[in-house]
Design a protein around this motif. Sequence first.
Motif, PDB file in Angstrom:
ATOM      1  N   GLY A  59       0.807  -1.210   0.000  1.00 10.14           N
ATOM      2  CA  GLY A  59       0.000   0.000   0.000  1.00 10.14           C
ATOM      3  C   GLY A  59       0.834   1.250   0.000  1.00 10.14           C
ATOM      4  N   VAL A  60       0.264   2.292   0.573  1.00  9.94           N
ATOM      5  CA  VAL A  60       0.924   3.594   0.640  1.00  9.94           C
ATOM      6  C   VAL A  60       0.903   4.071   2.087  1.00  9.94           C
ATOM      7  N   LEU A  61       2.070   4.350   2.605  1.00 15.90           N
ATOM      8  CA  LEU A  61       2.234   4.809   3.984  1.00 15.90           C
ATOM      9  C   LEU A  61       2.445   6.322   3.975  1.00 15.90           C
ATOM     10  N   LYS A  62       1.665   7.017   4.766  1.00 15.41           N
ATOM     11  CA  LYS A  62       1.860   8.462   4.911  1.00 15.41           C
ATOM     12  C   LYS A  62       2.414   8.749   6.299  1.00 15.41           C
ATOM     13  N   LEU A  63       3.570   9.377   6.324  1.00 21.62           N
ATOM     14  CA  LEU A  63       4.225   9.792   7.564  1.00 21.62           C
ATOM     15  C   LEU A  63       4.062  11.298   7.707  1.00 21.62           C
ATOM     16  N   ILE A  64       3.465  11.718   8.790  1.00 28.07           N
ATOM     17  CA  ILE A  64       3.306  13.150   9.088  1.00 28.07           C
ATOM     18  C   ILE A  64       4.051  13.449  10.380  1.00 28.07           C
TER      19      ILE A  64
END
Length: 271
Positions: free
Chosen positions: A77-82
């Motif tokens: 998938g796609v991991l979003k790190l904020i």
Amino acid sequence: MESWVDGQPADALSLKDRGLAYGDGLFETIAVRGGQPVLLERHLCRLADGCSRLAITADHSLIHREVLAYAAALGEGVLKLILTRGDSLRGYAPDPAAQPHRILQGNPPAAYPAVHGQQGIRLFPCATRLSEQPLLAGLKHLNRLEQVLARSEWQDAEYAEGLMLDLHGRVIEGVFSNLFLVRDGELLTADLSRCGVAGVMRAELLFQARQLGIATHITDISLDQLQQADEIFVCNSVYGVWPVRAYAALSWPVGPLTRKLQGIARALLDA
């Protein structure tokens, strides 16, 4: 998959968070394949540069470990790190004692039409211009309203991406991608010292091209140069490379250098 905040499963964030109040933070969007984050070192290097330039103190070893653990749990998938500066009271002045918040979000693999990569895309001519701020140029910071405005300009599925210029009419990037020109076998991409996002796939393709002995140029690009290009393509760290076949009245073939670099990007994303 459930989100993590500061290493723990969570679905809420403090209303005092400066990322919400002021966009005071950074983010990375990372492809995950087989439980492994793709181009992770480049993502974390850009994040560290952003922290240094925004004076956000963060534990980068901890972030590294958490991203690896979250990616392993996500699988594909796609991991979003904020990363935000943390909480503070009202006012622009940051609290020196504030502790940054680490937010990890997981999403399914991006479902872009295969035809984008196979046959190329048409770029929408965005009217929204990128403002110049060298202090923020290149960073993947949380202030992305210019991109929000630009993306709201079209709904027609004929356009997979939009082209953004700066206030002086220089070609900078796509709304969510970086742009490359091919001219006489050489590779050109925009100077991002005034505005724009320095994408990790852009950095990787520049590196790979140099390894292959292909001349690369980071320079100002005009619309006239766009017209004179032999090939055009856009790239980002999730889909890799899309050839560009048309922009306004201009058109280009899907050329050999685009295909070569597209293959390199695909190998990285499919590894």
